[in-house]
Design an enzyme around this catalytic site. Structure first.
Site, mmCIF file in Angstrom:
data_model
loop_
_atom_site.group_PDB
_atom_site.id
_atom_site.type_symbol
_atom_site.label_atom_id
_atom_site.label_comp_id
_atom_site.label_asym_id
_atom_site.label_seq_id
_atom_site.Cartn_x
_atom_site.Cartn_y
_atom_site.Cartn_z
ATOM 1 C CG ASP A 1 103.881 43.154 39.686
ATOM 2 O OD1 ASP A 1 104.207 43.670 38.600
ATOM 3 O OD2 ASP A 1 103.747 41.924 39.853
ATOM 4 C CD1 TRP B 1 99.913 38.331 37.360
ATOM 5 C CD2 TRP B 1 101.679 37.181 38.111
ATOM 6 N NE1 TRP B 1 100.391 37.552 36.330
ATOM 7 C CE2 TRP B 1 101.461 36.842 36.755
ATOM 8 C CE3 TRP B 1 102.733 36.566 38.795
ATOM 9 C CZ2 TRP B 1 102.267 35.923 36.068
ATOM 10 C CZ3 TRP B 1 103.532 35.653 38.109
ATOM 11 C CH2 TRP B 1 103.298 35.338 36.772
ATOM 12 C CE LYS C 1 103.784 39.395 31.586
ATOM 13 N NZ LYS C 1 103.656 39.504 33.003
#
Ligand SMILES: *Cc1c(COP(=O)(O)O)cnc(C)c1O
Length: 361
Positions: free
Chosen positions: A173, A103, A197
């Site tokens: 993040d 990511w 999530k």
């Protein structure tokens, strides 16, 4: 409800059954209003209450210092890969990026379309099995910010302490571990993540921004995604994702009923210890991430004999253990054990791991 299977998806992911049941019971008529939340004007009194309560509950859960603002927006974490530079680069041509997994690698790549993105360190040569140690980072002198991903959802690595980057704002993040434990927000300039999530459903992006950083947008930043405008309008500059904010608000209230973030951290710690312990005790499975950086939320693991992968997944599904297949880029298995995964789900997984190993070992 106790007969629902356990869903280990990395995202969109399992939600507390209580939250789903409450949303179902309010679906056609939210508290006598005669409307579904989906049907309400975002400017009306009913939705305004839902929206303001969600903002206040999140602020309380995070024990947010006064100089931080919460923004509800859209586009997911991937859009923020562009919107972070567009909102922070005024006066600085460069930004620093740590690449610790897939990511943050995406964030770095996207940022290089908007600025001089400088790689401070990369864990790629180590196969993303450990976090690049802070003393190996090459920070630049005049970066607008330092970007990290504090929980690598695919590789299963987590930062448990904010790295020290001096006076430069740290941007993180936090998509896949936001609200899984208390975080010292004051160590960060910006936190951002998609809700699907650990916070709610897809469609909502949550940001926590230090107030002074709201003044740094580039003129080309799209208005609807300019943090200052979103903040000035209480996250209603344009129509917000109302239903996704409502669901996140129910999750915030559920978290408060659990005892808030310190209590949920204890539960998450127990779940992770149980699962990693079972993997480490076995000759049949393994997780080879540095134990100091193992994520409490996303647990990738492999069978030593990968020819059994299909049989493993099939047997898991028959037992009501869903979505254990690893991310397509790395293969293997992955169990995501977010806040809403009860300890009973991890216990059921551990029992299955042992039974399957016994049958095939
Ligand atoms: C899922 C995820 C993303 C992507 O989020 P989208 O909402 O699909 O844009 C980015 N970063 C991390 C850490 C993630 O877990």
């Amino acid at each position: 409800m106790s007969t629902r299977p356990f869903n280990f998806s990395a995202g969109p992911a399992t939600l507390p059954a209580e939250v789903l049941a409450q949303a179902a019971s309010e679906m056609l008529d939210w508290r006598g209003s005669g409307m579904s939340v989906m049907e309400m004007s975002h400017r009306g009194a009913e939705y305004t209450e839902i929206h303001q309560t969600a903002l206040a509950d999140l602020r309380e859960l995070l024990a947010l210092p006064d100089n931080y603002r919460i923004l509800f927006t859209q586009g997911g974490a991937l859009a923020e890969n562009a919107l972070v530079p567009l909102n922070l680069l005024r006066g600085h041509p460069r930004a620093d990026y740590l690449v610790s997994g897939s990511w943050s690698a995406k964030s770095f790549k996207e940022a290089s379309r908007y600025c001089e993105a400088h790689l401070v360190a990369s864990g790629e040569a180590d196969g993303f099995k450990r976090l690049p140690p802070r003393d190996s980072w090459q920070l630049s002198k005049d970066a607008a910010y330092v970007h990290i991903c504090t929980n690598e959802t695919v590789n299963g690595l987590e930062f448990f302490d904010a790295p020290d980057v001096g006076d430069v704002p740290l941007v993180a993040d936090v998509s896949s571990h936001f609200l899984s434990r208390p975080m010292d927000v004051s160590r960060y300039g910006v936190l951002y993540g998609g809700a699907q999530k650990n916070v709610g459903m897809a469609g909502l992006t949550v940001l926590v921004v230090r107030e002074d950083l709201l003044e740094r947008a580039l003129p080309v930043c799209p208005s609807a995604f300019e943090w200052r405008l979103i903040e000035q309008n209480d996250s209603m500059y344009n129509t917000p994702p109302t239903y996704a904010i409502y669901i996140a608000g129910l999750v915030f209230q559920w978290l408060k009923r659990q005892g808030g973030l310190p209590a949920i951290e204890q539960r998450n710690r127990a779940k992770a210890e149980l699962l990693y312990g079972a993997l480490d005790d076995s000759e049949f499975y393994y997780n080879d991430v540095d134990p100091a950086a193992r994520s409490r939320m996303n647990v990738p693991f492999r069978l030593r004999d990968e020819s059994l992968n299909e049989a493993f997944l099939k047997g898991a599904k028959e037992r009501g253990l869903l979505q254990l297949k690893g991310h397509k880029s790395v293969g293997g298995m992955r169990a995501s054990i977010y806040n809403a995964m009860p300890l009973a789900g991890v216990q059921a997984l551990v029992e299955y791991l042992q039974a399957f190993a016994q049958r095939h070992g």
